[in-house]
Design a protein around this motif. Structure first.
Motif, PDB file in Angstrom:
ATOM      1  N   GLY A   1       2.085   6.462  -7.199  1.00  0.00           N
ATOM      2  CA  GLY A   1       1.349   7.580  -7.484  1.00  0.00           C
ATOM      3  C   GLY A   1       1.780   8.807  -7.417  1.00  0.00           C
ATOM      4  O   GLY A   1       1.546   9.490  -8.555  1.00  0.00           O
ATOM      5  N   SER A   2       2.074   8.630  -6.375  1.00  0.00           N
ATOM      6  CA  SER A   2       2.532  10.504  -6.093  1.00  0.00           C
ATOM      7  C   SER A   2       3.166  11.067  -7.942  1.00  0.00           C
ATOM      8  O   SER A   2       3.509  12.031  -7.673  1.00  0.00           O
ATOM      9  CB  SER A   2       2.835  10.854  -5.144  1.00  0.00           C
TER      10      SER A   2
ATOM     11  N   SER B   1       1.076  -0.874   0.498  1.00  0.00           N
ATOM     12  CA  SER B   1       0.094   0.020   0.234  1.00  0.00           C
ATOM     13  C   SER B   1       1.099   1.362  -0.050  1.00  0.00           C
ATOM     14  O   SER B   1       0.808   1.969  -0.102  1.00  0.00           O
ATOM     15  CB  SER B   1      -0.801  -0.055   0.967  1.00  0.00           C
ATOM     16  N   SER B   2       2.187   1.747   0.677  1.00  0.00           N
ATOM     17  CA  SER B   2       2.522   2.252   0.601  1.00  0.00           C
ATOM     18  C   SER B   2       3.556   2.648  -0.440  1.00  0.00           C
ATOM     19  O   SER B   2       3.610   3.504  -0.861  1.00  0.00           O
ATOM     20  CB  SER B   2       3.874   2.568   1.775  1.00  0.00           C
ATOM     21  N   SER B   3       4.117   1.580  -0.359  1.00  0.00           N
ATOM     22  CA  SER B   3       4.969   1.455  -1.965  1.00  0.00           C
ATOM     23  C   SER B   3       3.630   2.526  -3.481  1.00  0.00           C
ATOM     24  O   SER B   3       4.139   3.141  -4.052  1.00  0.00           O
ATOM     25  CB  SER B   3       4.912   0.157  -3.008  1.00  0.00           C
ATOM     26  N   THR B   4       2.819   1.383  -3.341  1.00  0.00           N
ATOM     27  CA  THR B   4       1.077   1.867  -4.595  1.00  0.00           C
ATOM     28  C   THR B   4       1.128   3.428  -4.500  1.00  0.00           C
ATOM     29  O   THR B   4       1.634   3.997  -5.074  1.00  0.00           O
ATOM     30  CB  THR B   4      -0.005   1.383  -4.118  1.00  0.00           C
ATOM     31  N   SER B   5       1.159   4.161  -3.121  1.00  0.00           N
ATOM     32  CA  SER B   5       0.602   5.545  -2.345  1.00  0.00           C
ATOM     33  C   SER B   5       1.726   6.437  -2.918  1.00  0.00           C
ATOM     34  O   SER B   5       2.361   7.143  -3.504  1.00  0.00           O
ATOM     35  CB  SER B   5       0.486   5.445  -0.778  1.00  0.00           C
ATOM     36  N   VAL B   6       3.315   5.907  -2.816  1.00  0.00           N
ATOM     37  CA  VAL B   6       4.239   6.710  -3.102  1.00  0.00           C
ATOM     38  C   VAL B   6       4.995   7.020  -4.842  1.00  0.00           C
ATOM     39  O   VAL B   6       5.244   7.899  -5.430  1.00  0.00           O
ATOM     40  CB  VAL B   6       5.774   6.301  -2.817  1.00  0.00           C
TER      41      VAL B   6
END
Length: 103
Positions: free
Chosen positions: A92-93, A85-90
């Motif tokens: 994505g940004s 989830s953290s990797s996806t969020s980073v």
């Protein structure tokens, strides 16, 4: 034994001594064989105990492989989900900023 019986009946001390010496030899042979048998039985018992211990260790290893600890598995899954989830969020940004910069 027969010679001892005859020697006793005839009161022949020399023959009695010879027969008793023969009986002592037979007794020594039996005692040696009994000792060897005891040693072999001990070895068999040690081998059997080793096999039982090895079987228990093997079954324990199989159990550990085939049935993982449920709490550890859930905890590890949760950590992987959080990292994903953290990797996806980073990611994505980063991709959003990169695309906006080019537009």
């Amino acid at each position: 034994m027969y010679n001892l019986k005859i020697a006793l009946e005839n009161n022949d001390t020399t023959a009695i001594s010879d027969a008793l010496a023969g009986l002592r030899d037979v007794q020594d042979t039996f005692e040696n064989l009994l000792a060897e048998t005891g040693i072999r039985m001990n070895r068999i018992e040690v081998a059997r105990n080793n096999m039982v211990a090895t079987e228990e260790n093997l079954l324990s290893c199989i159990e550990n492989i085939s049935q993982p600890d449920l709490i550890d598995a859930i905890s590890e899954l949760s950590m992987v989900e959080t990292a994903l989830s953290s990797s996806t969020s980073v990611l994505g940004s980063i991709l959003t900023e990169s695309l906006l910069n080019y537009i």
